[in-house]
Design a protein around this motif. Structure first.
Motif, PDB file in Angstrom:
ATOM      1  N   TYR A 142       0.887  -1.276   0.056  1.00  0.00           N
ATOM      2  CA  TYR A 142      -0.126  -0.006  -0.106  1.00  0.00           C
ATOM      3  C   TYR A 142       0.850   1.414   0.086  1.00  0.00           C
ATOM      4  O   TYR A 142       1.987   1.308   0.538  1.00  0.00           O
ATOM      5  CB  TYR A 142      -1.022   0.100   1.357  1.00  0.00           C
ATOM      6  N   ARG A 143       0.338   2.274  -0.643  1.00  0.00           N
ATOM      7  CA  ARG A 143       0.809   3.576  -0.486  1.00  0.00           C
ATOM      8  C   ARG A 143       0.475   4.230   1.074  1.00  0.00           C
ATOM      9  O   ARG A 143       1.089   5.128   1.577  1.00  0.00           O
ATOM     10  CB  ARG A 143       0.519   4.716  -1.505  1.00  0.00           C
ATOM     11  N   SER A 144      -0.857   3.912   1.273  1.00  0.00           N
ATOM     12  CA  SER A 144      -1.337   4.196   2.539  1.00  0.00           C
ATOM     13  C   SER A 144      -2.405   3.323   3.130  1.00  0.00           C
ATOM     14  O   SER A 144      -3.115   2.784   2.273  1.00  0.00           O
ATOM     15  CB  SER A 144      -1.928   5.699   2.716  1.00  0.00           C
ATOM     16  N   ASP A 166      -5.158   2.659   6.623  1.00  0.00           N
ATOM     17  CA  ASP A 166      -5.567   2.926   7.912  1.00  0.00           C
ATOM     18  C   ASP A 166      -5.070   1.965   9.044  1.00  0.00           C
ATOM     19  O   ASP A 166      -5.160   0.713   8.562  1.00  0.00           O
ATOM     20  CB  ASP A 166      -7.421   2.864   7.612  1.00  0.00           C
ATOM     21  N   PHE A 216       8.136   4.609   6.148  1.00  0.00           N
ATOM     22  CA  PHE A 216       6.810   5.232   6.442  1.00  0.00           C
ATOM     23  C   PHE A 216       6.546   5.909   7.706  1.00  0.00           C
ATOM     24  O   PHE A 216       7.877   6.122   8.461  1.00  0.00           O
ATOM     25  CB  PHE A 216       5.908   3.837   6.324  1.00  0.00           C
ATOM     26  N   VAL A 225       3.362   7.561  10.576  1.00  0.00           N
ATOM     27  CA  VAL A 225       1.966   7.329  10.891  1.00  0.00           C
ATOM     28  C   VAL A 225       1.599   8.566  11.112  1.00  0.00           C
ATOM     29  O   VAL A 225       1.861   9.419  12.023  1.00  0.00           O
ATOM     30  CB  VAL A 225       1.730   6.622  12.282  1.00  0.00           C
ATOM     31  N   SER A 226       0.311   9.069  10.602  1.00  0.00           N
ATOM     32  CA  SER A 226      -0.333  10.422  10.757  1.00  0.00           C
ATOM     33  C   SER A 226      -1.980  10.347  10.660  1.00  0.00           C
ATOM     34  O   SER A 226      -2.477   9.828   9.919  1.00  0.00           O
ATOM     35  CB  SER A 226       0.084  11.437   9.709  1.00  0.00           C
ATOM     36  N   ILE A 229      -3.225   6.921   9.979  1.00  0.00           N
ATOM     37  CA  ILE A 229      -3.130   6.288   8.669  1.00  0.00           C
ATOM     38  C   ILE A 229      -1.416   6.073   8.676  1.00  0.00           C
ATOM     39  O   ILE A 229      -0.626   7.002   9.156  1.00  0.00           O
ATOM     40  CB  ILE A 229      -3.346   7.417   7.470  1.00  0.00           C
ATOM     41  N   VAL A 230      -1.157   4.786   7.995  1.00  0.00           N
ATOM     42  CA  VAL A 230       0.152   4.719   7.827  1.00  0.00           C
ATOM     43  C   VAL A 230       0.439   5.037   6.360  1.00  0.00           C
ATOM     44  O   VAL A 230      -0.175   4.519   5.511  1.00  0.00           O
ATOM     45  CB  VAL A 230       0.489   3.116   8.007  1.00  0.00           C
ATOM     46  N   LYS A 231       1.426   5.881   6.229  1.00  0.00           N
ATOM     47  CA  LYS A 231       1.723   6.499   4.990  1.00  0.00           C
ATOM     48  C   LYS A 231       3.217   6.153   4.440  1.00  0.00           C
ATOM     49  O   LYS A 231       4.151   6.416   5.431  1.00  0.00           O
ATOM     50  CB  LYS A 231       1.673   8.223   5.039  1.00  0.00           C
ATOM     51  N   ASP A 276       6.319   7.109   2.414  1.00  0.00           N
ATOM     52  CA  ASP A 276       6.734   8.246   1.556  1.00  0.00           C
ATOM     53  C   ASP A 276       7.714   7.955   0.650  1.00  0.00           C
ATOM     54  O   ASP A 276       8.126   8.811  -0.144  1.00  0.00           O
ATOM     55  CB  ASP A 276       7.061   9.375   2.784  1.00  0.00           C
TER      56      ASP A 276
END
Length: 473
Positions: A394-396, A398, A433, A435-436, A439-441, A443
């Motif tokens: 995934y790119r991002s 939940d 990556f 977490v914001s 959401i795990v992003k 980058d």
């Protein structure tokens, strides 16, 4: 019936065996180190294969050996060492022989320490084999003792074994020599170059002994004076030392959770041996070196499971696919029984250094303990492979969704993500990556330019072809 009384003591020896004794004595007395290495590492193995596969070499105290060596005390002491080395590797030595081998080692070390035994012309490989075999015979004796066998407490006890290694290290002044090298200072005074090398190899074998004890922290501390990033280190003078030090260092790093460095240690020696097979295959102990390298490959596979995303040479991946494809597939699925089997097969043969079993066989308890500790390490890393696969996919994503995929609570999943984040840099994971807002992003995905490595691999392949052509000629 024939009367042998008027025959020379060595008349039953094959001519090639007689020549070996005469040539080795001459090389030793004449200071010809290269000839000693040829006779020790190649000719001895050839004669063993021809005449002594199922029997010991001639007894060092026999009239024939005394006659052929002119009763030279230095030669007889050194020959006795390889006589027992052959016996331990090919036969089943009795307690009497184990005691005699111990006494001979005491004579060697005491002779070096009191300067009555000079080893100035000894080849590096033989010097390493002296201390390497010393630790091996000690290891074998500890395993024998832990099986409930009656033993003599005056031989092969842990205190004396470690004492000899420490005394040789101190006498050689090798720690000061290594410190001076790091600081680019003049070399401190040493008893001789041979004693300096022996002290260096004793340092490595002392570290190996602590790995066998399960004292991995001390094992790595002992190796700290050696800068493994520098070229032209003394361990490269002995092919078996080169393999042994990286195997045992890598194993200690693995057990302490320093998985990325463990992978680097294993990979270094696997590639070294694989790329230079033509060179290593010329030596008598190639089978043992190759076996240790195969164990390193199995341990590297376990280490890669514990640090998903770590990028290794394509040659390593090719070797894993070629030799361990089925096991690798099971390991990637987290099959504990396969992980356990591989660990027991590829790990060193651990010892209980001060255990004298009366009747019960406790020899396997040391391995059982280290297996338990390894499986605890696996448990601590158990979430990493799954998390790594999702982050790569995934790119991002939940955190709540990821928790459902993982089959754990949101709080537990968040803890796993934070643990993975902390370990990602140490493990040099190929993804980054953060977490914001739950959401795990992802980058970035780390990509390395591997053009240089491609050419290095092709050059290595070309060199193997050249070596093969040279050998066939």
């Amino acid at each position: 019936m024939s009367d042998y009384s008027d025959k020379p003591a060595d008349f039953l020896f094959p001519e090639s065996v007689k020549q070996w004794f005469l040539q080795m004595t001459t090389a030793l007395m004449g200071g010809n180190s290269d000839e000693m290495l040829r006779l020790y590492d190649k000719e001895f193995a050839t004669l063993t294969s021809s005449y002594f596969k199922q029997s010991p070499w001639p007894d060092p105290d026999s009239d024939a050996v005394l006659s052929l060596s002119d009763e030279d005390p230095v030669f007889l002491t050194l020959y006795t060492q390889i006589y027992y080395r052959h016996m331990f590797s090919k036969l089943s030595p009795t307690n009497e022989f184990k005691k005699a081998s111990w006494d001979n080692y005491c004579a060697i070390f005491e002779g070096i320490l009191d300067k009555s035994l000079e080893l100035d012309v000894m080849p590096s490989q033989w010097l390493f084999d002296i201390v390497g075999e010393f630790v091996y015979q000690y290891q074998s004796f500890c395993q024998y003792r832990a099986k409930g066998s009656k033993t003599d407490e005056s031989m092969w006890n842990t205190k004396d074994v470690l004492s000899y290694l420490h005394r040789i290290i101190k006498y050689s002044n090798i720690k000061a020599v290594l410190a001076a090298q790091d600081a680019n200072q003049p070399q401190p005074e040493v008893p001789s170059e041979s004693v300096k090398e022996l002290g260096y190899f004793a340092l490595i074998c002392l570290s190996r002994a602590h790995v066998l004890f399960g004292d991995f922290f001390t094992a790595l501390c002992i190796l700290k004076p050696i800068d493994f990033k520098k070229r032209d280190q003394l361990y490269q003078k002995s092919y078996s030392c080169h393999v042994s030090v990286y195997y045992h260092m890598g194993f200690a790093q693995l057990m302490l959770g320093d998985v990325a460095n463990a992978v680097r240690s294993f990979a270094k020696i696997i590639l070294q041996v694989h790329r230079n097979r033509a060179y290593y295959s010329k030596f008598a102990d190639y089978d043992q070196v190759n076996k240790l390298t195969e164990k390193a490959l199995s341990l590297l596979m376990l280490a890669l499971y514990l640090c998903p995303g770590y990028t290794v040479e394509e040659q390593i991946n090719a070797l894993l696919r070629e030799k361990l494809a089925d096991k690798q597939s099971a390991v990637q699925k987290g099959d504990i029984s396969v992980l356990s089997d591989i660990f027991v097969m590829a790990a060193p043969k651990f010892i209980l250094p001060n255990v004298q079993a009366e009747s019960e066989d406790v020899s396997k308890k040391a391995t059982a303990l280290q297996l338990k500790l390894f499986l605890e390490l696996v448990q601590r890393h158990s979430a990493l492979p799954s998390l790594h696969s999702y982050v790569k996919l995934y790119r991002s994503i939940d955190v709540e969704k990821l928790a459902r995929f993982r089959g754990v609570s949101v709080a537990a999943c968040l803890s796993e993500i934070m643990a993975f984040k902390l370990k990602a840099e140490a493990l040099q994971s190929d993804v980054h990556f953060f977490v914001s807002d739950s959401i795990v992003k992802v980058d970035e995905q780390k990509r390395e330019q591997r053009t240089g490595q491609y050419y290095m691999t092709q050059i290595s392949k070309l060199q193997r072809v050249v070596n093969s052509c040279a050998t066939s000629d």
